[in-house]
Structures are given as structure tokens and as C-alpha cells.
Design a protein around this motif. Structure first.
Motif, PDB file in Angstrom:
ATOM      1  N   GLY A   1       2.098  -2.917  12.928  1.00 26.11           N
ATOM      2  CA  GLY A   1       1.787  -2.988  11.505  1.00 26.11           C
ATOM      3  C   GLY A   1       0.562  -2.174  11.141  1.00 26.11           C
ATOM      4  N   GLN A   2       0.496  -1.813   9.865  1.00 23.49           N
ATOM      5  CA  GLN A   2      -0.670  -1.088   9.355  1.00 23.49           C
ATOM      6  C   GLN A   2      -1.017  -1.654   7.986  1.00 23.49           C
ATOM      7  OE1 GLN A   2      -0.395   2.987   7.716  1.00 23.49           O
ATOM      8  NE2 GLN A   2      -1.909   3.544   9.272  1.00 23.49           N
ATOM      9  N   ALA A   3      -2.218  -2.208   7.872  1.00 24.31           N
ATOM     10  CA  ALA A   3      -2.723  -2.643   6.573  1.00 24.31           C
ATOM     11  C   ALA A   3      -3.375  -1.436   5.912  1.00 24.31           C
ATOM     12  CB  ALA A   3      -3.728  -3.772   6.748  1.00 24.31           C
ATOM     13  N   LYS A   4      -3.358  -1.408   4.559  1.00 24.17           N
ATOM     14  CA  LYS A   4      -3.944  -0.291   3.813  1.00 24.17           C
ATOM     15  C   LYS A   4      -4.770  -0.811   2.647  1.00 24.17           C
ATOM     16  CE  LYS A   4      -0.010   2.745   4.688  1.00 24.17           C
ATOM     17  NZ  LYS A   4       1.162   3.382   4.085  1.00 24.17           N
ATOM     18  N   TYR A   5      -5.849  -0.115   2.378  1.00 21.76           N
ATOM     19  CA  TYR A   5      -6.707  -0.352   1.219  1.00 21.76           C
ATOM     20  C   TYR A   5      -6.692   0.962   0.450  1.00 21.76           C
ATOM     21  CZ  TYR A   5     -10.808  -2.174  -1.311  1.00 21.76           C
ATOM     22  OH  TYR A   5     -11.674  -2.640  -2.269  1.00 21.76           O
ATOM     23  N   VAL A   6      -6.027   0.988  -0.706  1.00 26.81           N
ATOM     24  CA  VAL A   6      -5.702   2.222  -1.420  1.00 26.81           C
ATOM     25  C   VAL A   6      -6.514   2.310  -2.704  1.00 26.81           C
ATOM     26  CG1 VAL A   6      -3.800   3.564  -2.400  1.00 26.81           C
ATOM     27  CG2 VAL A   6      -3.356   1.993  -0.499  1.00 26.81           C
ATOM     28  N   THR A   7      -7.137   3.480  -2.919  1.00 26.49           N
ATOM     29  CA  THR A   7      -7.978   3.696  -4.096  1.00 26.49           C
ATOM     30  C   THR A   7      -7.708   5.063  -4.697  1.00 26.49           C
ATOM     31  OG1 THR A   7      -9.727   2.368  -3.073  1.00 26.49           O
ATOM     32  CG2 THR A   7     -10.368   3.770  -4.921  1.00 26.49           C
ATOM     33  N   CYS A   8      -7.541   5.125  -6.005  1.00 28.27           N
ATOM     34  CA  CYS A   8      -7.409   6.397  -6.714  1.00 28.27           C
ATOM     35  C   CYS A   8      -8.812   6.854  -7.114  1.00 28.27           C
ATOM     36  CB  CYS A   8      -6.537   6.233  -7.957  1.00 28.27           C
ATOM     37  SG  CYS A   8      -6.423   7.719  -8.964  1.00 28.27           S
ATOM     38  N   VAL A   9      -9.199   8.040  -6.661  1.00 24.46           N
ATOM     39  CA  VAL A   9     -10.530   8.550  -6.987  1.00 24.46           C
ATOM     40  C   VAL A   9     -10.498   9.613  -8.080  1.00 24.46           C
ATOM     41  CG1 VAL A   9     -11.534   7.953  -4.761  1.00 24.46           C
ATOM     42  CG2 VAL A   9     -10.470  10.197  -5.072  1.00 24.46           C
ATOM     43  N   ARG A  10      -9.288  10.083  -8.414  1.00 20.69           N
ATOM     44  CA  ARG A  10      -9.134  11.060  -9.503  1.00 20.69           C
ATOM     45  C   ARG A  10      -7.728  10.940 -10.069  1.00 20.69           C
ATOM     46  NH1 ARG A  10      -9.457  17.652  -9.069  1.00 20.69           N
ATOM     47  NH2 ARG A  10      -9.171  18.039 -11.288  1.00 20.69           N
ATOM     48  N   GLY A  11      -7.597  10.995 -11.396  1.00 21.22           N
ATOM     49  CA  GLY A  11      -6.273  10.938 -12.014  1.00 21.22           C
ATOM     50  C   GLY A  11      -5.724   9.528 -12.065  1.00 21.22           C
ATOM     51  N   ALA A  12      -4.413   9.406 -11.809  1.00 21.21           N
ATOM     52  CA  ALA A  12      -3.760   8.091 -11.904  1.00 21.21           C
ATOM     53  C   ALA A  12      -2.474   8.061 -11.091  1.00 21.21           C
ATOM     54  CB  ALA A  12      -3.450   7.763 -13.361  1.00 21.21           C
ATOM     55  N   PHE A  13      -2.196   6.896 -10.543  1.00 20.30           N
ATOM     56  CA  PHE A  13      -0.970   6.625  -9.790  1.00 20.30           C
ATOM     57  C   PHE A  13      -0.419   5.274 -10.205  1.00 20.30           C
ATOM     58  CE2 PHE A  13      -3.284   9.391  -6.905  1.00 20.30           C
ATOM     59  CZ  PHE A  13      -2.300  10.196  -6.354  1.00 20.30           C
ATOM     60  N   LEU A  14       0.905   5.144 -10.161  1.00 22.03           N
ATOM     61  CA  LEU A  14       1.502   3.820 -10.146  1.00 22.03           C
ATOM     62  C   LEU A  14       1.657   3.492  -8.672  1.00 22.03           C
ATOM     63  CD1 LEU A  14       2.664   1.456 -11.781  1.00 22.03           C
ATOM     64  CD2 LEU A  14       4.916   2.410 -11.266  1.00 22.03           C
ATOM     65  N   ASP A  15       1.028   2.426  -8.233  1.00 24.02           N
ATOM     66  CA  ASP A  15       1.081   1.983  -6.844  1.00 24.02           C
ATOM     67  C   ASP A  15       2.077   0.831  -6.768  1.00 24.02           C
ATOM     68  OD1 ASP A  15       0.267   0.269  -4.487  1.00 24.02           O
ATOM     69  OD2 ASP A  15      -1.105   1.963  -4.224  1.00 24.02           O
ATOM     70  N   VAL A  16       3.061   0.944  -5.879  1.00 19.35           N
ATOM     71  CA  VAL A  16       4.103  -0.078  -5.738  1.00 19.35           C
ATOM     72  C   VAL A  16       4.073  -0.632  -4.317  1.00 19.35           C
ATOM     73  CG1 VAL A  16       6.591  -0.522  -5.768  1.00 19.35           C
ATOM     74  CG2 VAL A  16       5.560   0.950  -7.512  1.00 19.35           C
ATOM     75  N   VAL A  17       4.063  -1.960  -4.222  1.00 20.98           N
ATOM     76  CA  VAL A  17       4.087  -2.668  -2.950  1.00 20.98           C
ATOM     77  C   VAL A  17       5.401  -3.437  -2.874  1.00 20.98           C
ATOM     78  CG1 VAL A  17       2.943  -4.413  -1.531  1.00 20.98           C
ATOM     79  CG2 VAL A  17       1.574  -2.914  -3.009  1.00 20.98           C
ATOM     80  N   VAL A  18       6.086  -3.328  -1.728  1.00 21.35           N
ATOM     81  CA  VAL A  18       7.383  -3.991  -1.527  1.00 21.35           C
ATOM     82  C   VAL A  18       7.308  -4.832  -0.262  1.00 21.35           C
ATOM     83  CG1 VAL A  18       9.869  -3.661  -1.213  1.00 21.35           C
ATOM     84  CG2 VAL A  18       8.563  -2.003  -2.563  1.00 21.35           C
ATOM     85  N   ASP A  19       7.770  -6.066  -0.343  1.00 21.98           N
ATOM     86  CA  ASP A  19       7.801  -6.930   0.842  1.00 21.98           C
ATOM     87  C   ASP A  19       8.998  -6.547   1.704  1.00 21.98           C
ATOM     88  OD1 ASP A  19       7.728  -8.892   2.777  1.00 21.98           O
ATOM     89  OD2 ASP A  19       7.389 -10.527   1.355  1.00 21.98           O
ATOM     90  N   LEU A  20       8.729  -6.009   2.886  1.00 21.94           N
ATOM     91  CA  LEU A  20       9.777  -5.618   3.834  1.00 21.94           C
ATOM     92  C   LEU A  20       9.686  -6.429   5.126  1.00 21.94           C
ATOM     93  CD1 LEU A  20       9.595  -1.749   3.317  1.00 21.94           C
ATOM     94  CD2 LEU A  20      11.260  -3.359   2.361  1.00 21.94           C
TER      95      LEU A  20
END
Length: 184
Positions: free
Chosen positions: A69-88
Motif C-alpha cells: 500500500g501507499q498512503a498519499k498527502y496531496v496538495t495543489c500548489v498552483r492552479g486547480a484540480f478536482l481530486d477524486v478518492v475511490v475505495d478499492l
């Protein structure tokens, strides 16, 4: 910092307090004590990634076999994203459930996702930049993907960017060839 769990258990949105003055803005993007208090676990940092995307670039849904497994801590530093998380996670009561968060350089939110969760981002503006703090170094033998456009997931991807112009989705050949989601 405001921290709340998303509709997908094991995923959290973190909104920092911002302090503005004539010099600019200061914020604490990550604070271990607050993170651990909210999530009940530490963030064991092994790798940091940075990705820059044009408007319409869709990356994912990516996930890492769990274990390791890999945990992630995601941050947008410029612009914009739609971030989607899915339970798999096999056997999870919320398997197949997804949730989304707007990550941008205005509110400066971050998303944390635990091991076993899938992840995708859609760039909503040119030159949008995101960083990922990862709990596992890149391990291609454990990495997988699911088709982000699979109707079985029903993700409602925006079709308009921040500038109001239509988005043309752009995916890598690997993401275009990703297998479908398999509901239980």
C-alpha cells in the motif's frame, strides 16, 4: 487547521488557516501532531512527487496493492484540480464509493488517502501543479490503475475549466487502457 473525513473512510481533507498581510500569505500545510490526532496515524514519508498538468489532463485512477500500500498527502500548489478518492479495498463496506475535493491555490486544501484507496486528479487550469507526499517509494510491481471514466463508478468529471472554457480530457495511453472497475 480544519480536518474532516471524506465519504470514503480513510480519506481526509485538510484545510489550513491562512495568515495574510502586506507581504503575502503564510500557512502550515502539514502539522504532524494535528494530522495524527485527526487520523490516528503518522505519515511515514518515503517519497515526494510533483506533477504539472495542462487543463483537462486526467491522471488516474491509480492505486498500490495493499500490502504494502501507499498512503498519499496531496496538495495543489498552483492552479486547480478536482481530486477524486475511490475505495478499492477488498472487503471494505464502502468498496466502490468515491468522493471528490477541489484542490486549488486559493483555499490550499490537501487530501490524505490511506493505503488501498484509489486516486485521480483532473486539472482545471493550465500549469496546475500538485505535490504528493508518499509513504512508499515508487514500486511499479505494486502499482495498478482503474478506468477513471468507467460508468460503473459514476464519477461526475467536470467538463468546464476554471476559465469557463470546455475541458477536453487528456489521458496517458496507460490510463486509457486501464481495466474497468469490478463491482462486487
Amino acid at each position: 487547521m480544519e480536518i474532516r473525513e471524506l465519504a470514503v473512510p480513510g480519506a481526509w481533507v485538510l484545510t489550513p488557516r491562512q495568515f495574510r498581510d502586506e507581504r503575502g500569505v503564510f500557512l502550515e500545510q502539514f502539522k504532524a501532531s494535528e494530522f495524527e490526532k485527526a487520523t490516528g496515524r503518522p505519515l511515514d514519508l518515503k517519497q515526494v512527487n510533483c506533477s504539472v498538468s495542462a487543463a483537462g489532463v486526467l491522471r488516474g485512477i491509480h492505486y498500490t496493492e495493499d500490502p504494502p500500500g501507499q498512503a498519499k498527502y496531496v496538495t495543489c500548489v498552483r492552479g486547480a484540480f478536482l481530486d477524486v478518492v475511490v475505495d478499492l479495498r477488498p472487503g471494505s463496506p464502502s468498496y466502490g464509493r468515491w468522493d471528490s475535493v477541489l484542490l486549488d491555490d486559493v483555499d490550499r486544501r490537501s487530501v490524505f488517502l490511506a493505503e488501498g484507496l484509489g486516486h485521480a486528479i483532473l486539472s482545471l487550469a493550465d500549469e496546475s501543479t500538485v505535490t504528493y507526499l508518499c509513504s512508499l517509494e515508487y514500486s511499479p510491481e505494486f502499482d495498478h490503475e482503474i478506468d477513471a471514466l468507467d460508468p460503473a463508478l459514476g464519477i461526475d468529471w467536470p467538463r468546464v475549466g476554471l476559465d469557463g472554457r470546455p475541458l477536453t480530457l487528456v489521458r496517458s495511453p496507460k490510463d486509457e487502457a486501464a481495466p474497468p472497475f469490478i463491482p462486487r
